[in-house]
Write a protein that holds these residues in place. Structure first.
Motif, mmCIF file in Angstrom:
data_model
loop_
_atom_site.group_PDB
_atom_site.id
_atom_site.type_symbol
_atom_site.label_atom_id
_atom_site.label_comp_id
_atom_site.label_asym_id
_atom_site.label_seq_id
_atom_site.Cartn_x
_atom_site.Cartn_y
_atom_site.Cartn_z
ATOM 1 N N MET A 146 0.784 -1.115 0.120
ATOM 2 C CA MET A 146 0.420 0.514 -0.284
ATOM 3 C C MET A 146 1.239 1.506 0.382
ATOM 4 S SD MET A 146 -3.057 -0.271 -0.624
ATOM 5 C CE MET A 146 -5.045 0.817 -0.985
ATOM 6 N N HIS A 160 -1.600 -6.774 -5.857
ATOM 7 C CA HIS A 160 -0.590 -5.824 -5.490
ATOM 8 C C HIS A 160 0.002 -5.804 -3.745
ATOM 9 C CE1 HIS A 160 1.345 -1.693 -4.650
ATOM 10 N NE2 HIS A 160 0.740 -2.146 -3.781
ATOM 11 N N HIS A 196 3.796 -7.593 -1.957
ATOM 12 C CA HIS A 196 4.599 -6.949 -1.375
ATOM 13 C C HIS A 196 5.398 -8.743 -0.452
ATOM 14 C CE1 HIS A 196 4.583 -3.185 -1.467
ATOM 15 N NE2 HIS A 196 3.038 -2.637 -1.149
ATOM 16 N N GLU A 209 7.396 -0.234 -2.706
ATOM 17 C CA GLU A 209 6.454 0.012 -4.060
ATOM 18 C C GLU A 209 6.436 0.436 -4.913
ATOM 19 O OE1 GLU A 209 3.946 0.058 -2.458
ATOM 20 O OE2 GLU A 209 3.627 0.652 -0.632
ATOM 21 N N TYR A 233 5.070 4.546 -7.054
ATOM 22 C CA TYR A 233 4.759 3.160 -7.474
ATOM 23 C C TYR A 233 4.912 3.464 -9.017
ATOM 24 C CZ TYR A 233 2.093 3.227 -2.651
ATOM 25 O OH TYR A 233 1.463 3.017 -1.237
HETATM 26 ZN ZN ZN Z 1 1.850 -1.294 -2.076
#
Ligand code: ZN
Length: 550
Positions: free
Chosen positions: A1, A337, A341, A360, A412
């Motif tokens: 995130m 997503h 991670h 990210e 990102y």
């Molecule tokens: Zn993330």
């Protein structure tokens, strides 16, 4: 995130020939230094084990409990720092049956031991604490507790604390560089509710006071901010995945009303995600702890082995395609997503929040590799290209070191675009895959620096990509490829901020084949017969750069 959904008006970028260094105008306080720097009071101990034992009083929005710190001394010391937000009380610190004196400054706590703790010795102390924790107003973009109710009016509670740090709700050594080796998370909740935390459920104990304690054990190193409590009227279903390291358990915890939707959405997304990421990145890094998705009242977070999921069982990002290409609507953004991670962020963790791009940029890039694995390379690169719409080029991606300050949200999309360029430059997809897998095996369960990541890619690729990473990560401006004509010959050079910037780039004459040229920051001839400023074309599908023709 925590990428935000941004609708951006794309302004025609006017790239100045003299790129400007962004000056950092943020003012930092002593509290920021206490939080973000590695002083001797922190490096003097290496954390081995936590047992966090917390009761959550939902009616009062209050918590109380303890955290046991087991550590190894890295040098002789008598005083150390741990972290707990100032709004929470430290009730006592207990060491070998006696209470220890402590002082507090901002969100740091300093404890003094009655004698020297000697280098290499293993020791422990326990912090008892209580109070009303910060309530997150807009989780997961801010941190703290989320107290909500589900559609049937039952309590639904979660924690999220990326960036701000886990010391917002529990005492710990709150620095990314020191991951605890293993951890017991005991969360006591009002009878009738369940807690779902990281790792595996070891025990459920009814307590005399009407609470039920859930003991979750994490067998692998874990980031503080990944440690999570999720409390609700959860129901559970499970599956297994035959992966690279054997059978991986898949456990899903959702509200009863979500069960049918969850079975469909998780069924469609999780195994293709694991297949794609094990192919590109290597085995899922936490087989011992299993893979979990937990429905949460916030959008989502990469809580290790207990991924928070709040995407309403929709494809895309809350039903929206971040790339605008259509490829983003074929899969569930939060599942892909946040699970990405597990490799970048949880397996490989940046030592300093300034390097959150390691989490990210790679994870945002993992989205296009998921597409690549399912719909082909071109589809993945189209998605990656579409992400450019979300780039601001307003400030550097790398934040400020030693003050717990992350950089631009460009980490990102721009980070993902950078990694696709690196793949293009390496020009050998099998080698690129080996590098991505090698990062995950070389730095398995470790915390790393910028230099370690870039040096690894350089060594394995045999190319010096340092100027490329530096330009895109330390500076807000794009490098500009300038063409000029002298004595009838076409010349090119890079205009960029990074020292001795050079980058191989694909160019062609209209109708011809792409070929690499490697301009430097001085004009050199373009080694393609017949190339002119008019007929030269640059691969701007894969290269995100400025172009200047004199
Ligand atoms: Zn993330």
């Amino acid at each position: 995130m925590k990428i935000r959904l941004l609708l951006i008006l794309l302004l025609a970028a006017s790239l100045s020939a003299r790129a400007q260094l962004l000056e950092n105008k943020d003012a930092f306080t002593h509290a920021d230094t206490l939080r973000g720097s590695l002083s001797l009071l922190r490096t003097c101990y290496d954390i081995n084990y936590y047992h966090l034992d917390v009761k959550v009083n939902i009616d009062q929005k209050a918590i109380s409990g303890s955290n046991q710190f087991k550590f190894t001394a890295t040098q002789d010391f008598t005083k150390l720092q741990f972290d707990l937000f100032a709004n929470l009380n430290v009730d006592k610190v207990v060491y070998k049956g006696q209470t220890l004196p402590f002082t507090r400054e901002a969100n740091a706590v300093f404890v003094t031991f009655p004698q020297t703790i000697t280098k290499s010795s293993r020791d422990e102390f326990t912090v008892y604490y209580s109070g009303k924790p910060t309530i997150a107003v807009n989780a997961p973009w801010d941190g703290g507790f989320v107290f909500k109710k589900d559609s049937l009016g039952k309590p639904w509670v979660a924690t999220a604390c990326e960036g701000v740090g886990a010391s917002i709700w529990w005492p710990n050594k709150d620095h990314l560089s020191d991951e605890v080796d293993s951890m017991m998370i005991s969360i006591s909740v009002p009878k009738g509710l369940k807690d779902v935390s990281n790792g595996r459920l070891r025990k459920v104990t009814p307590l005399k006071d009407g609470y039920t304690r859930f003991d979750w054990f994490v067998a692998n190193p874990i980031n503080n901010y990944d440690v999570a409590a999720n409390i609700g009227d959860y129901t559970h279903f499970s599956d297994t995945y035959d992966g690279e390291k054997g059978k991986l358990t898949l456990d899903y915890w959702v509200l009863p009303a979500s069960l049918a939707k969850a079975k469909k959405q998780f069924g469609q997304n999780v195994k293709p995600m694991l297949k794609a990421f094990e192919y590109w990145f290597g085995p899922y890094p936490f087989y011992e702890d299993g893979y979990k998705l937990v429905e949460t009242p916030h959008l989502g977070m990469e809580h290790q082995s207990a991924t928070a999921y709040g995407n309403h069982f929709l494809n895309g990002y809350l039903g929206y395609d971040m790339s605008g290409t259509g490829w983003g609507l074929k899969w569930d953004y939060i599942i892909v997503h946040e699970s990405g991670h597990e490799w970048f962020g949880n397996n490989i963790t940046g030592k300093d929040l300034a390097d959150m791009w390691i989490h990210e940029s790679f994870t945002c890039y993992s989205e296009s590799l998921f597409i690549d694995n399912n719909w082909g390379k071109k589809a993945g690169q189209e998605y990656n290209n579409g992400l450019r719409a979300g780039i601001s080029n307003d400030s550097p991606i790398v934040g400020v070191y030693n003050v717990n300050k992350e950089g631009s949200g460009d980490m990102y999309p721009k980070g993902a675009v950078l990694l696709n360029m690196v793949r293009t430059i390496i020009n050998d997809d099998e080698k690129w895959r080996t590098i991505l897998r090698g990062l995950n095996s070389t730095f398995y369960h470790q915390t790393v620096t910028y230099d370690q990541v870039v040096n690894y890619i350089n060594t394995q690729s045999g190319k010096n990509l340092l100027p490329v990473f530096d330009q895109y990560l330390y500076y807000k401006n794009l490098p500009t490829l300038e063409f000029a004509t002298q004595d009838g010959k076409l010349l090119s050079r890079w205009i960029a901020d990074a020292q001795d910037f050079t980058m191989p780039v694909l160019v062609k004459i209209k109708g011809g084949e792409y070929k690499f040229i490697t301009p430097t920051n001085h004009f050199t001839p373009v080694a393609i017969d017949g190339a002119t400023e008019t007929n030269i074309e640059v691969d701007t599908f894969n290269y995100y750069i400025g172009i200047l023709k004199d």
